[in-house]
Design a protein around this motif. Sequence first.
Motif, PDB file in Angstrom:
ATOM      1  N   LEU A  96       0.830  -1.206   0.000  1.00  0.00           N
ATOM      2  CA  LEU A  96       0.000   0.000   0.000  1.00  0.00           C
ATOM      3  C   LEU A  96       0.865   1.257   0.000  1.00  0.00           C
ATOM      4  O   LEU A  96       0.603   2.214  -0.745  1.00  0.00           O
ATOM      5  CB  LEU A  96      -0.919  -0.018   1.219  1.00  0.00           C
ATOM      6  N   ALA A  97       1.902   1.270   0.822  1.00  0.00           N
ATOM      7  CA  ALA A  97       2.801   2.421   0.873  1.00  0.00           C
ATOM      8  C   ALA A  97       3.496   2.631  -0.468  1.00  0.00           C
ATOM      9  O   ALA A  97       3.629   3.771  -0.945  1.00  0.00           O
ATOM     10  CB  ALA A  97       3.831   2.234   1.987  1.00  0.00           C
ATOM     11  N   HIS A  98       3.929   1.551  -1.103  1.00  0.00           N
ATOM     12  CA  HIS A  98       4.609   1.671  -2.393  1.00  0.00           C
ATOM     13  C   HIS A  98       3.648   2.171  -3.467  1.00  0.00           C
ATOM     14  O   HIS A  98       3.995   3.059  -4.251  1.00  0.00           O
ATOM     15  CB  HIS A  98       5.193   0.323  -2.799  1.00  0.00           C
ATOM     16  N   LEU A  99       2.446   1.606  -3.516  1.00  0.00           N
ATOM     17  CA  LEU A  99       1.462   2.026  -4.508  1.00  0.00           C
ATOM     18  C   LEU A  99       1.149   3.509  -4.379  1.00  0.00           C
ATOM     19  O   LEU A  99       1.143   4.254  -5.380  1.00  0.00           O
ATOM     20  CB  LEU A  99       0.180   1.208  -4.337  1.00  0.00           C
ATOM     21  N   ASN A 100       0.915   3.976  -3.176  1.00  0.00           N
ATOM     22  CA  ASN A 100       0.589   5.387  -2.974  1.00  0.00           C
ATOM     23  C   ASN A 100       1.764   6.295  -3.313  1.00  0.00           C
ATOM     24  O   ASN A 100       1.573   7.391  -3.844  1.00  0.00           O
ATOM     25  CB  ASN A 100       0.142   5.614  -1.532  1.00  0.00           C
ATOM     26  N   ALA A 101       2.979   5.840  -3.021  1.00  0.00           N
ATOM     27  CA  ALA A 101       4.157   6.643  -3.340  1.00  0.00           C
ATOM     28  C   ALA A 101       4.321   6.803  -4.848  1.00  0.00           C
ATOM     29  O   ALA A 101       4.641   7.897  -5.347  1.00  0.00           O
ATOM     30  CB  ALA A 101       5.404   6.012  -2.729  1.00  0.00           C
ATOM     31  N   VAL A 102       4.104   5.721  -5.594  1.00  0.00           N
ATOM     32  CA  VAL A 102       4.226   5.804  -7.056  1.00  0.00           C
ATOM     33  C   VAL A 102       3.112   6.663  -7.641  1.00  0.00           C
ATOM     34  O   VAL A 102       3.345   7.471  -8.551  1.00  0.00           O
ATOM     35  CB  VAL A 102       4.212   4.393  -7.678  1.00  0.00           C
ATOM     36  N   ALA A 103       1.900   6.533  -7.114  1.00  0.00           N
ATOM     37  CA  ALA A 103       0.773   7.332  -7.604  1.00  0.00           C
ATOM     38  C   ALA A 103       1.006   8.821  -7.387  1.00  0.00           C
ATOM     39  O   ALA A 103       0.506   9.659  -8.158  1.00  0.00           O
ATOM     40  CB  ALA A 103      -0.511   6.892  -6.918  1.00  0.00           C
ATOM     41  N   ALA A 104       1.778   9.163  -6.361  1.00  0.00           N
ATOM     42  CA  ALA A 104       1.994  10.570  -6.023  1.00  0.00           C
ATOM     43  C   ALA A 104       3.167  11.197  -6.779  1.00  0.00           C
ATOM     44  O   ALA A 104       3.435  12.391  -6.608  1.00  0.00           O
ATOM     45  CB  ALA A 104       2.226  10.701  -4.517  1.00  0.00           C
ATOM     46  N   ARG A 105       3.861  10.434  -7.609  1.00  0.00           N
ATOM     47  CA  ARG A 105       5.036  10.983  -8.291  1.00  0.00           C
ATOM     48  C   ARG A 105       4.691  12.102  -9.271  1.00  0.00           C
ATOM     49  O   ARG A 105       5.512  12.969  -9.538  1.00  0.00           O
ATOM     50  CB  ARG A 105       5.763   9.872  -9.048  1.00  0.00           C
ATOM     51  N   GLU A 106       3.500  12.044  -9.834  1.00  0.00           N
ATOM     52  CA  GLU A 106       3.129  13.030 -10.839  1.00  0.00           C
ATOM     53  C   GLU A 106       2.055  13.950 -10.283  1.00  0.00           C
ATOM     54  O   GLU A 106       0.975  13.515  -9.892  1.00  0.00           O
ATOM     55  CB  GLU A 106       2.595  12.328 -12.091  1.00  0.00           C
ATOM     56  N   ALA A 107       2.352  15.244 -10.260  1.00  0.00           N
ATOM     57  CA  ALA A 107       1.357  16.216  -9.821  1.00  0.00           C
ATOM     58  C   ALA A 107       0.356  16.474 -10.936  1.00  0.00           C
ATOM     59  O   ALA A 107       0.688  16.410 -12.122  1.00  0.00           O
ATOM     60  CB  ALA A 107       2.051  17.517  -9.422  1.00  0.00           C
ATOM     61  N   VAL A 108      -0.876  16.765 -10.557  1.00  0.00           N
ATOM     62  CA  VAL A 108      -1.908  17.106 -11.535  1.00  0.00           C
ATOM     63  C   VAL A 108      -2.599  18.397 -11.099  1.00  0.00           C
ATOM     64  O   VAL A 108      -2.599  18.747  -9.916  1.00  0.00           O
ATOM     65  CB  VAL A 108      -2.958  15.981 -11.681  1.00  0.00           C
ATOM     66  N   VAL A 109      -3.156  19.111 -12.081  1.00  0.00           N
ATOM     67  CA  VAL A 109      -3.894  20.346 -11.797  1.00  0.00           C
ATOM     68  C   VAL A 109      -5.268  20.238 -12.459  1.00  0.00           C
ATOM     69  O   VAL A 109      -5.413  19.628 -13.518  1.00  0.00           O
ATOM     70  CB  VAL A 109      -3.150  21.583 -12.330  1.00  0.00           C
ATOM     71  N   PRO A 110      -6.288  20.819 -11.842  1.00  0.00           N
ATOM     72  CA  PRO A 110      -7.625  20.758 -12.445  1.00  0.00           C
ATOM     73  C   PRO A 110      -7.745  21.751 -13.598  1.00  0.00           C
ATOM     74  O   PRO A 110      -7.145  22.833 -13.582  1.00  0.00           O
ATOM     75  CB  PRO A 110      -8.542  21.146 -11.287  1.00  0.00           C
ATOM     76  N   ARG A 111      -8.513  21.389 -14.597  1.00  0.00           N
ATOM     77  CA  ARG A 111      -8.781  22.253 -15.737  1.00  0.00           C
ATOM     78  C   ARG A 111     -10.262  22.119 -16.094  1.00  0.00           C
ATOM     79  O   ARG A 111     -10.788  21.013 -16.169  1.00  0.00           O
ATOM     80  CB  ARG A 111      -7.925  21.859 -16.937  1.00  0.00           C
ATOM     81  N   LEU A 112     -10.905  23.251 -16.309  1.00  0.00           N
ATOM     82  CA  LEU A 112     -12.307  23.266 -16.708  1.00  0.00           C
ATOM     83  C   LEU A 112     -12.412  23.585 -18.186  1.00  0.00           C
ATOM     84  O   LEU A 112     -11.917  24.626 -18.639  1.00  0.00           O
ATOM     85  CB  LEU A 112     -13.092  24.294 -15.880  1.00  0.00           C
ATOM     86  N   ASP A 113     -13.017  22.697 -18.947  1.00  0.00           N
ATOM     87  CA  ASP A 113     -13.302  22.935 -20.359  1.00  0.00           C
ATOM     88  C   ASP A 113     -14.812  23.132 -20.518  1.00  0.00           C
ATOM     89  O   ASP A 113     -15.601  22.352 -19.962  1.00  0.00           O
ATOM     90  CB  ASP A 113     -12.843  21.748 -21.217  1.00  0.00           C
ATOM     91  N   TRP A 114     -15.178  24.161 -21.323  1.00  0.00           N
ATOM     92  CA  TRP A 114     -16.603  24.456 -21.514  1.00  0.00           C
ATOM     93  C   TRP A 114     -16.837  24.798 -22.970  1.00  0.00           C
ATOM     94  O   TRP A 114     -16.725  25.945 -23.392  1.00  0.00           O
ATOM     95  CB  TRP A 114     -17.031  25.612 -20.626  1.00  0.00           C
TER      96      TRP A 114
END
Length: 205
Positions: A96-114
């Motif tokens: 679980l610790a390894h999975l969460n660490a790998v998932a957190a390697r890439e930051a994401v930002v929200p974007r609204l498309d309309w």
Amino acid sequence: MERWLALELASTIRHDGDGGVTDDLATAQGATRWIQAQTDLLPVHLRVGECVADEALWGEITELRRAVRALFAKAVSPAPPSAADACQLPSAEQALAHLNAVAAREAVVPRLDWPPEGAPVARLLPTDHDPRIRLMAALARAAVDFLSGPQRLQLRACSAPRCVRYFLKSHGRQEWCKPSCGNRARAARHYQRQRMAADRPSPSS
């Protein structure tokens, strides 16, 4: 049948059809072939063609697979896990610790498309341009989504002789991942019953 990226990753360890187990990620070249085959399951922003697995990326993918399979083993408990590697996996806590660490390697930002003629749509866009980081994060997040969703409750380890696959149970009486496994399991049960009958002492006359 719907395909799940996390299940595809776990299923790279599988029965080879001849009584043994094969590993689709046994080499870096095999890992590259597997990545290319997942194009339709990976995020559209990921440049899959750039994800050629060298020794480092290959090691990261196989280590993430170990974590995913350890958590799959936890998900099917108390039923037995896949016998392929159950005794070699990390603990559920380590996985679980390894999975969460790998998932957190890439930051994401929200974007609204309309669009002018449509409803607004929110998307999460990655901020890292390294395709390898994007790949690993996508694989880990796919496992997070799978294990946190309702499909986790349908996850099973195939109980057929020699099979080592995990699968999603699609109906109430399903015990095996595919019909051939069901045929093999029924044949094994029939053989076992015949042996028991042959070993049973004859009634005294």
